[in-house]
Design a protein around this motif. Structure first.
Motif, PDB file in Angstrom:
ATOM      1  N   PRO A   1     -54.570 -72.789   1.280  1.00 45.19           N
ATOM      2  CA  PRO A   1     -56.028 -72.914   1.196  1.00 45.19           C
ATOM      3  C   PRO A   1     -56.571 -73.999   2.119  1.00 45.19           C
ATOM      4  CG  PRO A   1     -54.969 -73.802  -0.775  1.00 45.19           C
ATOM      5  CD  PRO A   1     -53.908 -73.082   0.001  1.00 45.19           C
ATOM      6  N   TYR A   2     -55.678 -74.823   2.680  1.00 41.33           N
ATOM      7  CA  TYR A   2     -56.123 -75.875   3.589  1.00 41.33           C
ATOM      8  C   TYR A   2     -56.141 -75.400   5.044  1.00 41.33           C
ATOM      9  CZ  TYR A   2     -55.373 -78.744  -0.516  1.00 41.33           C
ATOM     10  OH  TYR A   2     -55.424 -79.262  -1.792  1.00 41.33           O
ATOM     11  N   ASN A   3     -55.650 -74.173   5.295  1.00 38.15           N
ATOM     12  CA  ASN A   3     -55.722 -73.626   6.638  1.00 38.15           C
ATOM     13  C   ASN A   3     -57.160 -73.268   6.989  1.00 38.15           C
ATOM     14  OD1 ASN A   3     -53.016 -73.893   7.031  1.00 38.15           O
ATOM     15  ND2 ASN A   3     -52.507 -71.749   6.619  1.00 38.15           N
ATOM     16  N   GLY A   4     -57.416 -73.058   8.288  1.00 43.94           N
ATOM     17  CA  GLY A   4     -58.772 -72.747   8.725  1.00 43.94           C
ATOM     18  C   GLY A   4     -59.301 -71.458   8.134  1.00 43.94           C
ATOM     19  N   VAL A   5     -58.433 -70.443   8.007  1.00 45.53           N
ATOM     20  CA  VAL A   5     -58.840 -69.169   7.421  1.00 45.53           C
ATOM     21  C   VAL A   5     -57.907 -68.877   6.247  1.00 45.53           C
ATOM     22  CG1 VAL A   5     -59.118 -66.701   7.811  1.00 45.53           C
ATOM     23  CG2 VAL A   5     -59.651 -68.320   9.654  1.00 45.53           C
ATOM     24  N   TYR A   6     -58.460 -68.798   5.052  1.00 45.87           N
ATOM     25  CA  TYR A   6     -57.642 -68.522   3.863  1.00 45.87           C
ATOM     26  C   TYR A   6     -58.493 -67.780   2.836  1.00 45.87           C
ATOM     27  CZ  TYR A   6     -54.492 -69.050  -0.046  1.00 45.87           C
ATOM     28  OH  TYR A   6     -53.644 -68.795  -1.098  1.00 45.87           O
ATOM     29  N   PRO A   7     -58.022 -66.650   2.296  1.00 43.91           N
ATOM     30  CA  PRO A   7     -56.755 -66.019   2.687  1.00 43.91           C
ATOM     31  C   PRO A   7     -56.855 -65.410   4.079  1.00 43.91           C
ATOM     32  CG  PRO A   7     -57.965 -64.609   1.196  1.00 43.91           C
ATOM     33  CD  PRO A   7     -58.742 -65.896   1.258  1.00 43.91           C
ATOM     34  N   PRO A   8     -55.722 -65.169   4.748  1.00 41.90           N
ATOM     35  CA  PRO A   8     -55.756 -64.628   6.102  1.00 41.90           C
ATOM     36  C   PRO A   8     -56.449 -63.277   6.142  1.00 41.90           C
ATOM     37  CG  PRO A   8     -53.555 -65.421   5.541  1.00 41.90           C
ATOM     38  CD  PRO A   8     -54.354 -65.420   4.277  1.00 41.90           C
ATOM     39  N   ALA A   9     -57.127 -62.995   7.252  1.00 43.96           N
ATOM     40  CA  ALA A   9     -57.786 -61.710   7.421  1.00 43.96           C
ATOM     41  C   ALA A   9     -56.749 -60.590   7.416  1.00 43.96           C
ATOM     42  CB  ALA A   9     -58.575 -61.705   8.731  1.00 43.96           C
ATOM     43  N   ALA A  10     -57.176 -59.414   6.988  1.00 44.92           N
ATOM     44  CA  ALA A  10     -56.264 -58.274   6.906  1.00 44.92           C
ATOM     45  C   ALA A  10     -55.628 -57.997   8.262  1.00 44.92           C
ATOM     46  CB  ALA A  10     -57.038 -57.040   6.426  1.00 44.92           C
ATOM     47  N   GLY A  11     -54.301 -57.859   8.251  1.00 40.70           N
ATOM     48  CA  GLY A  11     -53.580 -57.553   9.480  1.00 40.70           C
ATOM     49  C   GLY A  11     -53.269 -58.750  10.348  1.00 40.70           C
ATOM     50  N   PHE A  12     -53.834 -59.914  10.010  1.00 47.88           N
ATOM     51  CA  PHE A  12     -53.621 -61.099  10.861  1.00 47.88           C
ATOM     52  C   PHE A  12     -52.159 -61.508  10.897  1.00 47.88           C
ATOM     53  CE2 PHE A  12     -53.201 -65.752  11.091  1.00 47.88           C
ATOM     54  CZ  PHE A  12     -53.726 -65.972  12.362  1.00 47.88           C
ATOM     55  N   GLU A  13     -51.501 -61.471   9.721  1.00 48.99           N
ATOM     56  CA  GLU A  13     -50.102 -61.903   9.646  1.00 48.99           C
ATOM     57  C   GLU A  13     -49.213 -61.015  10.510  1.00 48.99           C
ATOM     58  OE1 GLU A  13     -48.402 -64.512   8.057  1.00 48.99           O
ATOM     59  OE2 GLU A  13     -50.436 -65.284   8.077  1.00 48.99           O
ATOM     60  N   ASN A  14     -49.455 -59.704  10.489  1.00 47.25           N
ATOM     61  CA  ASN A  14     -48.646 -58.797  11.298  1.00 47.25           C
ATOM     62  C   ASN A  14     -48.844 -59.044  12.781  1.00 47.25           C
ATOM     63  OD1 ASN A  14     -47.490 -57.507   9.119  1.00 47.25           O
ATOM     64  ND2 ASN A  14     -49.078 -55.919   9.018  1.00 47.25           N
ATOM     65  N   ILE A  15     -50.090 -59.289  13.161  1.00 48.22           N
ATOM     66  CA  ILE A  15     -50.379 -59.564  14.572  1.00 48.22           C
ATOM     67  C   ILE A  15     -49.698 -60.852  15.013  1.00 48.22           C
ATOM     68  CG2 ILE A  15     -52.207 -60.139  16.211  1.00 48.22           C
ATOM     69  CD1 ILE A  15     -54.074 -58.331  14.579  1.00 48.22           C
ATOM     70  N   LEU A  16     -49.783 -61.885  14.175  1.00 48.59           N
ATOM     71  CA  LEU A  16     -49.167 -63.170  14.506  1.00 48.59           C
ATOM     72  C   LEU A  16     -47.657 -63.024  14.590  1.00 48.59           C
ATOM     73  CD1 LEU A  16     -49.357 -66.207  14.973  1.00 48.59           C
ATOM     74  CD2 LEU A  16     -49.342 -66.532  12.490  1.00 48.59           C
ATOM     75  N   ALA A  17     -47.060 -62.294  13.624  1.00 45.09           N
ATOM     76  CA  ALA A  17     -45.615 -62.116  13.629  1.00 45.09           C
ATOM     77  C   ALA A  17     -45.154 -61.375  14.870  1.00 45.09           C
ATOM     78  CB  ALA A  17     -45.178 -61.372  12.368  1.00 45.09           C
ATOM     79  N   GLN A  18     -45.915 -60.365  15.285  1.00 45.00           N
ATOM     80  CA  GLN A  18     -45.569 -59.621  16.495  1.00 45.00           C
ATOM     81  C   GLN A  18     -45.640 -60.510  17.732  1.00 45.00           C
ATOM     82  OE1 GLN A  18     -48.147 -56.197  16.613  1.00 45.00           O
ATOM     83  NE2 GLN A  18     -47.257 -55.283  14.755  1.00 45.00           N
ATOM     84  N   GLN A  19     -46.663 -61.366  17.781  1.00 44.90           N
ATOM     85  CA  GLN A  19     -46.800 -62.261  18.928  1.00 44.90           C
ATOM     86  C   GLN A  19     -45.657 -63.265  18.985  1.00 44.90           C
ATOM     87  OE1 GLN A  19     -49.436 -62.723  21.697  1.00 44.90           O
ATOM     88  NE2 GLN A  19     -47.356 -63.415  22.121  1.00 44.90           N
ATOM     89  N   VAL A  20     -45.298 -63.831  17.831  1.00 42.71           N
ATOM     90  CA  VAL A  20     -44.186 -64.776  17.777  1.00 42.71           C
ATOM     91  C   VAL A  20     -42.890 -64.086  18.195  1.00 42.71           C
ATOM     92  CG1 VAL A  20     -42.767 -66.177  16.235  1.00 42.71           C
ATOM     93  CG2 VAL A  20     -45.253 -66.294  16.084  1.00 42.71           C
ATOM     94  N   GLY A  21     -42.692 -62.851  17.739  1.00 43.42           N
ATOM     95  CA  GLY A  21     -41.507 -62.107  18.138  1.00 43.42           C
ATOM     96  C   GLY A  21     -41.442 -61.894  19.636  1.00 43.42           C
ATOM     97  N   GLN A  22     -42.589 -61.608  20.247  1.00 44.51           N
ATOM     98  CA  GLN A  22     -42.630 -61.435  21.706  1.00 44.51           C
ATOM     99  C   GLN A  22     -42.308 -62.740  22.422  1.00 44.51           C
ATOM    100  OE1 GLN A  22     -46.302 -59.709  23.238  1.00 44.51           O
ATOM    101  NE2 GLN A  22     -45.965 -60.640  25.257  1.00 44.51           N
ATOM    102  N   TRP A  23     -42.844 -63.845  21.906  1.00 45.38           N
ATOM    103  CA  TRP A  23     -42.541 -65.147  22.519  1.00 45.38           C
ATOM    104  C   TRP A  23     -41.056 -65.474  22.438  1.00 45.38           C
ATOM    105  CZ3 TRP A  23     -47.245 -67.648  19.694  1.00 45.38           C
ATOM    106  CH2 TRP A  23     -48.396 -67.482  20.478  1.00 45.38           C
ATOM    107  N   LEU A  24     -40.446 -65.140  21.307  1.00 47.75           N
ATOM    108  CA  LEU A  24     -39.020 -65.409  21.159  1.00 47.75           C
ATOM    109  C   LEU A  24     -38.192 -64.539  22.106  1.00 47.75           C
ATOM    110  CD1 LEU A  24     -38.641 -65.879  17.307  1.00 47.75           C
ATOM    111  CD2 LEU A  24     -38.132 -67.565  19.074  1.00 47.75           C
ATOM    112  N   GLU A  25     -38.618 -63.290  22.301  1.00 47.47           N
ATOM    113  CA  GLU A  25     -37.929 -62.436  23.272  1.00 47.47           C
ATOM    114  C   GLU A  25     -37.989 -63.073  24.662  1.00 47.47           C
ATOM    115  OE1 GLU A  25     -36.149 -59.848  23.012  1.00 47.47           O
ATOM    116  OE2 GLU A  25     -36.692 -58.681  21.241  1.00 47.47           O
ATOM    117  N   GLU A  26     -39.134 -63.616  25.008  1.00 45.54           N
ATOM    118  CA  GLU A  26     -39.280 -64.283  26.298  1.00 45.54           C
ATOM    119  C   GLU A  26     -38.391 -65.514  26.378  1.00 45.54           C
ATOM    120  OE1 GLU A  26     -43.435 -65.056  26.432  1.00 45.54           O
ATOM    121  OE2 GLU A  26     -44.002 -62.955  26.806  1.00 45.54           O
TER     122      GLU A  26
END
Length: 319
Positions: A42-67
């Motif tokens: 609840p101390y994050n800027g957006v809480y609860p996270p917007a729908a689909g935000f977690e999946n988008i973030l996880a996909q981006q992190v996965g891409q960064w790790l691949e790089e």
């Protein structure tokens, strides 16, 4: 042996990967690239996270790790991990613990003058809390060839003998030349120490170590050097540093047992240092077997060389 690399998708992350490869090649170690996702709070800027935000973030992190994995040559085994944590530093510390890592490797901030070290918030937190050695790559570090020389900074205060022993055993077991360095500031903050005093003290520590283990110095290429200048920074600048070199330094007396605390002198050395630095925890019980020697620790959650943990399996640090 395993090293946790605190990876970020920028130049700092690339510096850490390059240094990790250089260390892994010398020791035959495996690398764990770790990226940290923020916890839902609840101390994050957006809480609860917007729908689909977690999946988008996880996909981006996965891409960064691949790089990040793409930066690692095929002769080094590497695995990628995503963890959650309230802070990046605490999450990395927990990851190092969970993965049985021998060291944590991170890059310095890129804002330092002359592409040297500037310690950011994450590095500062690690350097005051980690229970395993923390390895810092200077900004712009590009070398991936094996380490060629070990330098050990040995002072006159309590704990110097432990740092010296780590340097001696590491250099001997890995067949590295060892340079033992004492730094003397001749300006207003010199405390009355002279170059002669420092040299005598350093040679005395070496002799005492040899007396404890008669075979310790056999077949060991040792150079004893006293660097001096008006300030500690000047003394560091006055030394010759090789491209394939790395510095070992101990923690402050203020550190709690078996943890790191970067003291004021080490901070000043860091500001002038052009090569990577390993900061060893106080009362560090490890030797070369733990820091720079291959061990038989099993690989945890590794799917093989250069693999990425599925981003759907995001682990919360410490859980």
């Amino acid at each position: 042996m395993r090293y946790v690399v605190g990876y970020t998708a920028n130049g700092r992350g690339g510096d850490a990967v390059n240094l990790a490869v250089a260390l892994a090649r010398r020791q035959g170690a495996a690398l764990d690239l770790v990226m940290v996702m923020p916890e839902d709070s609840p101390y994050n800027g957006v809480y609860p996270p917007a729908a689909g935000f977690e999946n988008i973030l996880a996909q981006q992190v996965g891409q960064w790790l691949e790089e990040g994995l793409a930066l690692i040559p095929s002769d080094v085994v590497a695995t990628a991990h995503v963890v959650r944590g309230e802070s990046e530093a605490s999450a990395l510390i927990e990851a190092a613990k969970d993965l049985h890592a021998s060291a944590l490797i991170i890059g310095a901030s890129s804002t330092g003058l002359f592409k040297r070290f500037t310690v950011g918030s994450v590095a500062s937190a690690l350097l005051h809390a980690s229970a395993v050695p923390v390895v810092l790559a200077p900004a712009g570090y590009s070398r991936t060839e094996p380490i060629t020389r070990l330098t050990c900074a040995v002072g006159s205060r309590e704990g110097a003998e432990q740092v010296l022993m780590v340097g001696l055993t590491t250099a001997r077991r890995r067949g590295l030349p060892l340079r033992l360095v004492s730094l003397v500031a001749l300006g207003n903050d010199d405390g009355g120490t002279t170059v002669e005093d420092a040299s005598k003290h350093l040679h005395g520590l070496v002799d005492a170590s040899a007396a404890l283990d008669a075979g310790l110095l056999e077949k060991l290429d040792i150079e004893v050097v006293v660097g001096s200048g008006r300030t500690i920074e000047d003394a560091v600048d006055g030394l010759h540093w090789k491209k394939g070199e790395i510095l070992i330094i101990g923690s402050s007396r203020l550190a709690q047992g078996k943890s790191i605390f970067l003291g004021s002198t080490a901070n000043r050395i860091l500001r002038a240092l052009p090569v990577p630095m390993i900061v060893v925890p106080r009362d560090y019980a490890g030797t070369a077997d733990d820091l720079l020697q291959t061990s038989q620790v099993p690989v945890v959650d590794a799917a093989g060389p250069s693999s990425v943990a599925p981003t759907s399996e995001v682990k919360e640090a410490g859980k």
